[in-house]
Design a protein around this motif. Structure first.
Motif, mmCIF file in Angstrom:
data_model
loop_
_atom_site.group_PDB
_atom_site.id
_atom_site.type_symbol
_atom_site.label_atom_id
_atom_site.label_comp_id
_atom_site.label_asym_id
_atom_site.label_seq_id
_atom_site.Cartn_x
_atom_site.Cartn_y
_atom_site.Cartn_z
ATOM 1 N N LYS A 1 0.842 -1.219 0.000
ATOM 2 C CA LYS A 1 0.000 0.000 0.000
ATOM 3 C C LYS A 1 0.869 1.258 0.000
ATOM 4 O O LYS A 1 1.830 1.361 0.755
ATOM 5 C CB LYS A 1 -0.915 0.006 1.221
ATOM 6 C CG LYS A 1 -2.084 -0.950 1.088
ATOM 7 C CD LYS A 1 -3.069 -0.801 2.240
ATOM 8 C CE LYS A 1 -3.916 -2.042 2.383
ATOM 9 N NZ LYS A 1 -3.160 -3.220 2.843
ATOM 10 N N GLY A 2 0.493 2.184 -0.877
ATOM 11 C CA GLY A 2 1.247 3.428 -0.977
ATOM 12 C C GLY A 2 2.526 3.298 -1.787
ATOM 13 O O GLY A 2 3.272 4.262 -1.933
ATOM 14 N N LEU A 3 2.769 2.099 -2.309
ATOM 15 C CA LEU A 3 4.010 1.865 -3.059
ATOM 16 C C LEU A 3 3.709 1.517 -4.518
ATOM 17 O O LEU A 3 2.590 1.120 -4.860
ATOM 18 C CB LEU A 3 4.791 0.710 -2.425
ATOM 19 C CG LEU A 3 5.174 0.890 -0.950
ATOM 20 C CD1 LEU A 3 5.804 -0.383 -0.410
ATOM 21 C CD2 LEU A 3 6.118 2.077 -0.774
ATOM 22 N N LEU A 4 4.724 1.679 -5.352
ATOM 23 C CA LEU A 4 4.615 1.311 -6.762
ATOM 24 C C LEU A 4 5.086 -0.122 -6.946
ATOM 25 O O LEU A 4 6.043 -0.557 -6.305
ATOM 26 C CB LEU A 4 5.471 2.243 -7.611
ATOM 27 C CG LEU A 4 4.973 3.690 -7.600
ATOM 28 C CD1 LEU A 4 6.038 4.631 -8.111
ATOM 29 C CD2 LEU A 4 3.716 3.822 -8.445
ATOM 30 N N VAL A 5 4.381 -0.839 -7.801
ATOM 31 C CA VAL A 5 4.731 -2.232 -8.126
ATOM 32 C C VAL A 5 4.972 -2.274 -9.630
ATOM 33 O O VAL A 5 4.067 -1.983 -10.424
ATOM 34 C CB VAL A 5 3.592 -3.186 -7.730
ATOM 35 C CG1 VAL A 5 3.956 -4.628 -8.087
ATOM 36 C CG2 VAL A 5 3.268 -3.064 -6.242
ATOM 37 N N ALA A 6 6.204 -2.617 -10.017
ATOM 38 C CA ALA A 6 6.568 -2.542 -11.444
ATOM 39 C C ALA A 6 7.406 -3.761 -11.820
ATOM 40 O O ALA A 6 7.961 -4.441 -10.951
ATOM 41 C CB ALA A 6 7.368 -1.255 -11.706
ATOM 42 N N PRO A 7 7.518 -4.032 -13.128
ATOM 43 C CA PRO A 7 8.418 -5.104 -13.543
ATOM 44 C C PRO A 7 9.849 -4.786 -13.113
ATOM 45 O O PRO A 7 10.264 -3.619 -13.165
ATOM 46 C CB PRO A 7 8.323 -5.099 -15.076
ATOM 47 C CG PRO A 7 7.225 -4.173 -15.434
ATOM 48 C CD PRO A 7 6.907 -3.331 -14.262
ATOM 49 N N GLY A 8 10.585 -5.804 -12.690
ATOM 50 C CA GLY A 8 11.989 -5.602 -12.328
ATOM 51 C C GLY A 8 12.756 -5.032 -13.505
ATOM 52 O O GLY A 8 12.449 -5.310 -14.660
ATOM 53 N N PHE A 9 13.781 -4.236 -13.210
ATOM 54 C CA PHE A 9 14.526 -3.568 -14.270
ATOM 55 C C PHE A 9 15.508 -4.541 -14.923
ATOM 56 O O PHE A 9 16.083 -5.404 -14.274
ATOM 57 C CB PHE A 9 15.253 -2.340 -13.715
ATOM 58 C CG PHE A 9 14.328 -1.405 -12.982
ATOM 59 C CD1 PHE A 9 13.002 -1.219 -13.413
ATOM 60 C CD2 PHE A 9 14.739 -0.733 -11.844
ATOM 61 C CE1 PHE A 9 12.129 -0.380 -12.739
ATOM 62 C CE2 PHE A 9 13.868 0.114 -11.152
ATOM 63 C CZ PHE A 9 12.563 0.286 -11.597
#
Ligand SMILES: [Zn+2]
Length: 479
Positions: free
Chosen positions: A67-75
Motif C-alpha cells: 500500500k502506498g508503493l509502486l509495483v513494477a516489472p523488475g529492471f
C-alpha cells in the motif's frame, strides 16, 4: 448447454477465489508499461510467475503490504560488465532483476554461465565477445576480469581472411554455448576492417541474434566522427539484416547525442531493427591501456588530460601521469569527463532511448543508474513520465531480447503469466546514493525486490544466502 457453461464458470471462479498463492503483493499501485495498466491491484505469485492480478482480495502463504508503493516489472540492465557478488548486490538495491553483459561479452561463455549458476542474486547472461575471439585468433587470449583488451597487435592490426574465419568459428561456438548475441567493441579493436565488422553482422543475422556494439569512434573530427561510426553499424545492419543495439549513445556521441538518436530513428523508420541506450552520468569509464587511448584521442574528443580522473582517489591526470599509467599492464580504469549534463538529460528523455548502466566497479553508474532515473528524471525534473521510465528500464530491454530469446517475452511485464521479477518501491524516497567519490553506495527506496518469485530484498534489506538469479540463454529457449 448454457447452464452447464454457467455452472462451469461459477466453479472456475470459486476455484480461483479459493486459491492460495505463494506470495501476494497487496494493494500496491501496479504499473505495466505494455498494457498501460496503472491501478491499485493485488498481485498473486506462484511458482515464480505472476499468476493473478486483481482488484479483489487474494490470499497467499506470504502477504506483503504494498500500500502506498509502486509495483513494477523488475529492471533489465542490458549493459552490466561487473558480474561479481558485490555488484549484484548493488544492482538489486537499484531495482535490477536481470543484468546482462551484452556490450562486449565475456571471453568464455560456458565458464561464465557455470560460475554464475546458483551463485547469482539476479538473472544474468552474456553475448559472445568479438574482442575475445579476435584476441584468440591473434594468439593473445584475454582473461577475466578484463572487459576490453589492452591495445596491441590483436586490437590494432587487420585480421587475415584465415583469422576472420577463426573469429567466426569461435563466435559460433560461443553462441552454441548460450550467448545471447554478438558483442562488439569496435573502438577497442580498431584493426577490425569495415569488412570484418560486416562479416560479424552476417554471422549474427544467420544465427538470428542481435549485435550489441560500442561503435568505432567518437567525436566531431572527420574521418572518425560519432556520426560516421553510427553510420557504419547502421550500414552493416542494413547490409546483413542483423538486429542491432548501439550501446551508450550518450558517451559515444557526446555533443551530437541528439543527432545520433535521429540517425537511429531514421534507420528504424526505414524498417531496420535498431535500438539504443544511455546511462544518466556525464563521465564515461574505460581501461587506460585500451585502444581508445591510441594516439589522437585528445584531438578526437576535444579534451585534455585533465578530463581523466582516477576512480576513488579523484586524482585528475596530467600528461606525465597519463603516460605512466597508460604504459602499465593490468586493466586500470579511468573516468572520462567528456559530456555535459544538458546533453545527458536530453538523450535520456528521448523516447527511443532505453536505460542501461554500463556498470563497472568504480563508477557510480554501477550502483545508481536506475534509481537515478526515477529520482532525477521522474520525480525531480518531470522530464520522463513514470510509466515511460518503467518502459525504458523493463519492457524495452525485454523487447530487444525477445526476438531471439523466447523466455524474454515473460520479462519486463507486470502481467499474468509473466516471470515474477518485480520491484516494489516508494517514488517519494527512491534515490541513488553512489557518487564519483563513493561509487559503491547502494541506492535506497526499494522495499521489495523479487526475482523469479523469490523475495530478494525484504523490507529494504537483502535476504541472506538467497540466489534466485537464473541464466537467460538462447539454449534455454528451446531453439
Ligand atoms: Zn562501451
Amino acid at each position: 448447454m448454457r447452464t452447464a457453461i454457467f455452472f462451469a464458470s461459477l466453479l472456475f471462479a470459486a476455484a480461483a477465489f479459493a486459491q492460495t498463492y505463494d506470495t501476494v503483493l497487496q494493494g500496491g499501485r501496479v504499473l505495466d508499461p505494455e498494457t498501460g495498466l496503472d491501478a491499485i491491484r493485488n498481485v498473486g505469485i506462484s511458482q515464480g510467475r505472476i499468476a493473478r492480478i486483481s482488484p479483489e482480495p487474494l490470499s497467499g502463504k506470504r502477504m506483503l503490504d504494498a500500500k502506498g508503493l509502486l509495483v513494477a516489472p523488475g529492471f533489465i540492465d542490458l549493459h552490466q560488465h561487473a558480474q561479481d557478488a558485490a555488484s549484484g548486490r548493488l544492482k538489486a538495491f537499484d531495482g535490477v532483476t536481470t543484468a546482462l553483459e551484452m556490450e562486449i561479452g565475456v571471453p568464455d561463455v560456458a565458464a561464465f554461465l557455470q560460475k554464475k549458476d546458483g551463485t547469482s542474486l539476479i538473472n544474468y547472461g552474456t553475448t559472445a565477445s568479438h574482442a575475445a575471439a579476435r584476441a584468440l585468433a591473434f594468439g593473445e587470449p584475454i582473461h577475466d576480469p578484463t572487459i576490453v583488451p589492452p591495445s596491441g597487435p590483436a586490437t590494432n592490426q587487420p585480421a587475415t581472411p584465415e583469422q576472420i574465419r577463426a573469429i567466426e568459428n569461435r563466435l559460433q561456438q560461443e553462441l552454441d554455448a548460450g550467448a545471447l548475441g554478438v558483442g562488439m567493441g569496435i573502438q577497442y579493436t580498431p584493426g577490425a576492417s569495415r569488412f570484418e565488422v560486416i562479416q560479424m553482422f552476417r554471422l549474427a543475422a544467420a544465427r538470428r541474434v542481435p549485435v550489441f556494439t560500442h561503435v568505432r569512434s567518437f567525436g566531431l573530427i572527420e574521418p572518425g566522427s560519432s556520426i560516421e561510426a553510427i553510420s557504419e553499424v547502421i550500414g552493416a545492419a542494413a547490409i546483413s539484416g542483423a538486429s542491432l543495439h548501439i550501446v551508450h549513445i550518450n558517451s559515444s556521441c557526446i555533443s551530437v547525442g541528439l543527432e545520433c538518436v535521429a540517425l537511429v530513428a531514421g534507420a528504424r523508420a526505414r524498417g531496420l531493427d535498431i535500438t539504443t541506450e544511455a546511462y544518466p552520468y556525464v563521465a564515461g569509464m574505460t581501461a587506460i591501456n585500451s585502444a581508445l587511448f591510441n594516439p589522437g584521442w585528445k584531438e578526437k574528443l576535444g579534451v585534455g588530460y585533465d578530463a581523466l580522473q582516477l576512480p576513488d582517489s579523484g586524482e585528475r591526470l596530467t600528461k606525465e601521469r597519463f603516460d605512466v599509467l597508460h604504459a602499465e599492464a593490468g586493466n586500470r580504469t579511468v573516468l572520462l569527463f567528456i559530456n555535459t549534463q544538458e546533453m545527458v538529460d536530453a538523450v535520456i528523455a528521448e523516447p527511443l532511448v532505453m536505460i542501461a548502466s554500463d556498470g563497472e566497479d568504480g563508477h557510480p553508474r554501477n550502483a545508481g543508474t536506475f534509481s537515478r532515473i526515477l529520482a532525477r528524471y521522474v520525480r525531480e525534473r518531470g522530464s520522463v513520465t513514470l510509466l515511460d521510465a518503467i518502459r525504458k528500464m523493463s519492457l524495452m530491454p525485454a523487447q530487444r531480447l525477445e526476438k531471439s530469446i523466447v523466455t524474454a517475452r515473460r520479462k519486463g511485464r507486470l502481467q499474468e503469466g509473466a516471470d515474477a521479477d518485480i520491484v516494489v518501491f516508494d517514488l517519494k524516497s527512491v534515490a541513488d546514493h553512489a557518487t564519483y567519490a563513493a561509487p559503491r553506495e547502494p541506492s535506497v527506496g526499494m522495499k521489495y525486490v523479487l526475482v523469479g518469485g523469490t523475495v530478494l530484498i525484504d523490507q529494504g534489506k537483502l535476504v541472506a544466502n538467497t540466489f534466485p538469479g537464473k541464466a537467460l540463454t538462447t539454449v534455454q529457449a528451446g531453439k
